[in-house]
Design a protein around this motif. Structure first.
Motif, PDB file in Angstrom:
ATOM      1  N   ILE A  49       0.826  -1.207   0.000  1.00 44.58           N
ATOM      2  CA  ILE A  49       0.000   0.000   0.000  1.00 44.58           C
ATOM      3  C   ILE A  49       0.863   1.261   0.000  1.00 44.58           C
ATOM      4  O   ILE A  49       0.444   2.313  -0.508  1.00 44.58           O
ATOM      5  CB  ILE A  49      -0.962  -0.008   1.219  1.00 44.58           C
ATOM      6  CG1 ILE A  49      -2.097   1.010   1.025  1.00 44.58           C
ATOM      7  CG2 ILE A  49      -0.210   0.243   2.514  1.00 44.58           C
ATOM      8  CD1 ILE A  49      -3.074   0.676  -0.055  1.00 44.58           C
ATOM      9  N   GLU A  50       2.079   1.152   0.554  1.00 48.81           N
ATOM     10  CA  GLU A  50       2.966   2.308   0.599  1.00 48.81           C
ATOM     11  C   GLU A  50       3.271   2.802  -0.820  1.00 48.81           C
ATOM     12  O   GLU A  50       3.621   2.030  -1.704  1.00 48.81           O
ATOM     13  CB  GLU A  50       4.290   1.974   1.301  1.00 48.81           C
ATOM     14  CG  GLU A  50       4.134   1.633   2.776  1.00 48.81           C
ATOM     15  CD  GLU A  50       3.749   0.190   3.006  1.00 48.81           C
ATOM     16  OE1 GLU A  50       3.721  -0.574   2.019  1.00 48.81           O
ATOM     17  OE2 GLU A  50       3.464  -0.175   4.166  1.00 48.81           O
ATOM     18  N   ASN A  51       3.133   4.065  -1.027  1.00 50.36           N
ATOM     19  CA  ASN A  51       3.451   4.717  -2.295  1.00 50.36           C
ATOM     20  C   ASN A  51       2.447   4.421  -3.408  1.00 50.36           C
ATOM     21  O   ASN A  51       2.612   4.887  -4.533  1.00 50.36           O
ATOM     22  CB  ASN A  51       4.862   4.346  -2.776  1.00 50.36           C
ATOM     23  CG  ASN A  51       5.368   5.301  -3.849  1.00 50.36           C
ATOM     24  OD1 ASN A  51       5.097   6.501  -3.780  1.00 50.36           O
ATOM     25  ND2 ASN A  51       6.072   4.789  -4.846  1.00 50.36           N
ATOM     26  N   THR A  52       1.408   3.617  -3.135  1.00 52.02           N
ATOM     27  CA  THR A  52       0.383   3.363  -4.147  1.00 52.02           C
ATOM     28  C   THR A  52      -0.664   4.472  -4.095  1.00 52.02           C
ATOM     29  O   THR A  52      -1.306   4.666  -3.059  1.00 52.02           O
ATOM     30  CB  THR A  52      -0.296   1.996  -3.924  1.00 52.02           C
ATOM     31  OG1 THR A  52       0.695   0.963  -4.034  1.00 52.02           O
ATOM     32  CG2 THR A  52      -1.384   1.759  -4.952  1.00 52.02           C
ATOM     33  N   LYS A  53      -0.815   5.189  -5.203  1.00 53.36           N
ATOM     34  CA  LYS A  53      -1.761   6.305  -5.256  1.00 53.36           C
ATOM     35  C   LYS A  53      -2.991   5.981  -6.107  1.00 53.36           C
ATOM     36  O   LYS A  53      -4.061   6.524  -5.888  1.00 53.36           O
ATOM     37  CB  LYS A  53      -1.082   7.561  -5.809  1.00 53.36           C
ATOM     38  CG  LYS A  53      -0.047   8.159  -4.878  1.00 53.36           C
ATOM     39  CD  LYS A  53       0.523   9.441  -5.454  1.00 53.36           C
ATOM     40  CE  LYS A  53       1.534  10.057  -4.495  1.00 53.36           C
ATOM     41  NZ  LYS A  53       2.130  11.305  -5.060  1.00 53.36           N
ATOM     42  N   GLU A  54      -2.797   5.098  -7.091  1.00 54.84           N
ATOM     43  CA  GLU A  54      -3.928   4.785  -7.971  1.00 54.84           C
ATOM     44  C   GLU A  54      -3.775   3.372  -8.518  1.00 54.84           C
ATOM     45  O   GLU A  54      -2.671   2.877  -8.721  1.00 54.84           O
ATOM     46  CB  GLU A  54      -4.048   5.803  -9.107  1.00 54.84           C
ATOM     47  CG  GLU A  54      -2.798   5.954  -9.948  1.00 54.84           C
ATOM     48  CD  GLU A  54      -2.947   6.955 -11.079  1.00 54.84           C
ATOM     49  OE1 GLU A  54      -4.077   7.383 -11.367  1.00 54.84           O
ATOM     50  OE2 GLU A  54      -1.918   7.281 -11.702  1.00 54.84           O
ATOM     51  N   ILE A  55      -4.928   2.736  -8.765  1.00 56.26           N
ATOM     52  CA  ILE A  55      -4.974   1.388  -9.329  1.00 56.26           C
ATOM     53  C   ILE A  55      -5.909   1.424 -10.535  1.00 56.26           C
ATOM     54  O   ILE A  55      -6.982   2.029 -10.486  1.00 56.26           O
ATOM     55  CB  ILE A  55      -5.490   0.368  -8.298  1.00 56.26           C
ATOM     56  CG1 ILE A  55      -4.558   0.319  -7.076  1.00 56.26           C
ATOM     57  CG2 ILE A  55      -5.603  -1.024  -8.922  1.00 56.26           C
ATOM     58  CD1 ILE A  55      -5.082  -0.538  -5.935  1.00 56.26           C
ATOM     59  N   TYR A  56      -5.490   0.767 -11.624  1.00 52.18           N
ATOM     60  CA  TYR A  56      -6.298   0.682 -12.837  1.00 52.18           C
ATOM     61  C   TYR A  56      -6.742  -0.763 -13.021  1.00 52.18           C
ATOM     62  O   TYR A  56      -5.906  -1.670 -13.036  1.00 52.18           O
ATOM     63  CB  TYR A  56      -5.485   1.127 -14.059  1.00 52.18           C
ATOM     64  CG  TYR A  56      -5.226   2.620 -14.082  1.00 52.18           C
ATOM     65  CD1 TYR A  56      -5.877   3.450 -14.993  1.00 52.18           C
ATOM     66  CD2 TYR A  56      -4.328   3.206 -13.196  1.00 52.18           C
ATOM     67  CE1 TYR A  56      -5.652   4.809 -15.021  1.00 52.18           C
ATOM     68  CE2 TYR A  56      -4.102   4.575 -13.198  1.00 52.18           C
ATOM     69  CZ  TYR A  56      -4.760   5.364 -14.112  1.00 52.18           C
ATOM     70  OH  TYR A  56      -4.548   6.724 -14.125  1.00 52.18           O
ATOM     71  N   CYS A  57      -8.046  -0.974 -13.149  1.00 55.09           N
ATOM     72  CA  CYS A  57      -8.591  -2.326 -13.305  1.00 55.09           C
ATOM     73  C   CYS A  57      -9.205  -2.496 -14.689  1.00 55.09           C
ATOM     74  O   CYS A  57     -10.128  -1.766 -15.063  1.00 55.09           O
ATOM     75  CB  CYS A  57      -9.654  -2.590 -12.248  1.00 55.09           C
ATOM     76  SG  CYS A  57      -9.021  -2.589 -10.550  1.00 55.09           S
ATOM     77  N   PHE A  58      -8.682  -3.448 -15.439  1.00 55.53           N
ATOM     78  CA  PHE A  58      -9.204  -3.775 -16.762  1.00 55.53           C
ATOM     79  C   PHE A  58      -9.824  -5.173 -16.710  1.00 55.53           C
ATOM     80  O   PHE A  58      -9.304  -6.068 -16.072  1.00 55.53           O
ATOM     81  CB  PHE A  58      -8.086  -3.742 -17.806  1.00 55.53           C
ATOM     82  CG  PHE A  58      -7.413  -2.401 -17.920  1.00 55.53           C
ATOM     83  CD1 PHE A  58      -7.933  -1.416 -18.751  1.00 55.53           C
ATOM     84  CD2 PHE A  58      -6.266  -2.122 -17.199  1.00 55.53           C
ATOM     85  CE1 PHE A  58      -7.318  -0.189 -18.848  1.00 55.53           C
ATOM     86  CE2 PHE A  58      -5.645  -0.890 -17.288  1.00 55.53           C
ATOM     87  CZ  PHE A  58      -6.176   0.084 -18.120  1.00 55.53           C
ATOM     88  N   GLY A  59     -10.922  -5.351 -17.423  1.00 60.49           N
ATOM     89  CA  GLY A  59     -11.568  -6.656 -17.427  1.00 60.49           C
ATOM     90  C   GLY A  59     -12.364  -6.876 -16.157  1.00 60.49           C
ATOM     91  O   GLY A  59     -12.745  -5.939 -15.450  1.00 60.49           O
TER      92      GLY A  59
END
Length: 332
Positions: free
Chosen positions: A33-43
């Motif tokens: 989770i550290e340094n994660t700002k955004e997640i992109y989900c495809f499918g």
């Protein structure tokens, strides 16, 4: 891609202690989770409320894309930066200065199209000069004559139409754009444009989240309930130099090929998983590439340039300093 994580295949997302777990084909992949700002989900990606609560507390934005690789929506955590004063002034600016700010956006689009085409003019594609001449000698006058937003949107639409018509000059025949088709895209170039614009829009949404601006109050685009319309405004100026520059480089350098990286059906055309990953990597490289900022006198990335435009808009709203969007020609 440190702060950005991409989920490009089917699976399930969940919380595991203080990490994000992606389960795919019976195997767990852990995302710190550290340094994660955004997640992109495809499918098809499943998740639960426990994970969303965790992501909300950590201020992680999650973007979802549909089967046709178009933007579906965003999990937007509770506003991290809230400013009642700016909200009031942003509404006031919409009421009093909407046309002024919208004109600046259209002129900014034109400037970045100009410098995108200038590259090809310098490499022997003199035919693009007609559109460059229009931008330099006619666009500004047309923009200033517009009396309302619908009239300005017509000028903007004509500008993009002129730009699209230049593609046959410097792109291979199999990537020529006959007509812009969005939902769903019907050929390789439309697939690339739709995917690239959707990614840039989502990127801009995340960037605006980390400012005090309100996503719902836009200027060129009409505020809408189902989309973050301010992201449309801010991202529009960057399309020529981020989305289209990425597309042109990948196509002309033959890193993307019609027979290897696209899935063609009767009614639509999409990037396959390999092609999608190639495009994502190239777009991230473009966003992270840097240049010497004319006013700040140090290197700035294109991702940071988007955020700087947000701050310039805030100064227009609060301090009445004219909003002049990013211009690749001046790099300011």
């Amino acid at each position: 891609m440190g702060s950005t994580k991409y989920i490009t295949s089917m699976g399930a997302l969940s919380r595991k202690d203080n990490s994000i777990c992606f389960r795919k084909d019976g195997k767990n992949i852990y995302i710190p989770i550290e340094n994660t700002k955004e997640i992109y989900c495809f499918g098809e990606v499943s998740l639960n409320s426990k994970l969303l609560d965790f992501l909300g507390k950590e201020n992680v934005v999650v973007h979802f894309f549909n089967y046709y690789e178009g933007y579906s929506g965003t999990f937007y955590p509770r506003e991290q930066y809230m400013s009642g004063k700016l909200l009031i002034e942003q509404v006031h600016a919409f009421e009093q200065k909407r046309l002024k700010i919208a004109r600046s956006i259209v002129i900014g689009i034109g400037e970045n199209i100009y410098y995108t085409l200038e590259h090809y003019q310098k490499h022997g594609k003199s035919q693009v000069g007609e559109v460059m001449h229009y931008i330099r000698h006619e666009l500004h006058g047309q923009v200033q004559k517009c009396k309302d937003i619908p009239e300005l949107m017509q000028v903007e639409g004509d500008l993009w139409y002129r730009f699209y018509n230049t593609f046959s000059i410097f792109l291979p025949e199999e990537f020529v754009l006959n007509k812009r088709v969005k939902r769903p895209p019907d050929n390789p170039i439309n697939a690339l444009i739709s995917f690239g614009n959707s990614l840039l829009y989502a990127k801009t949404t995340t960037i605006i989240y980390h400012t005090h601006l309100d996503q719902r109050i836009s200027f060129l685009h009409t505020p809408a309930e189902r989309r973050f319309s301010l992201s449309l405004d801010i991202s529009e100026v960057f399309k020529p130099i981020i989305t289209f520059k990425t597309i042109f480089d990948l196509v002309n350098r033959k890193r993307l090929k019609v027979d290897k990286h696209f899935e063609k059906n009767l009614n639509y055309c999409l990037l396959n998983e390999v092609g999608r990953n190639i495009f994502i990597e190239a777009l991230e490289e473009r966003l992270e590439s840097t240049f010497e900022h004319a006013k700040l006198h140090h290197k700035v990335s294109y991702r940071q340039a988007i955020k700087l435009d947000c701050y310039k808009l805030i100064k227009e709203i609060l301090e009445d300093k004219p909003f002049i969007p990013f211009n690749i020609g001046e790099k300011q």
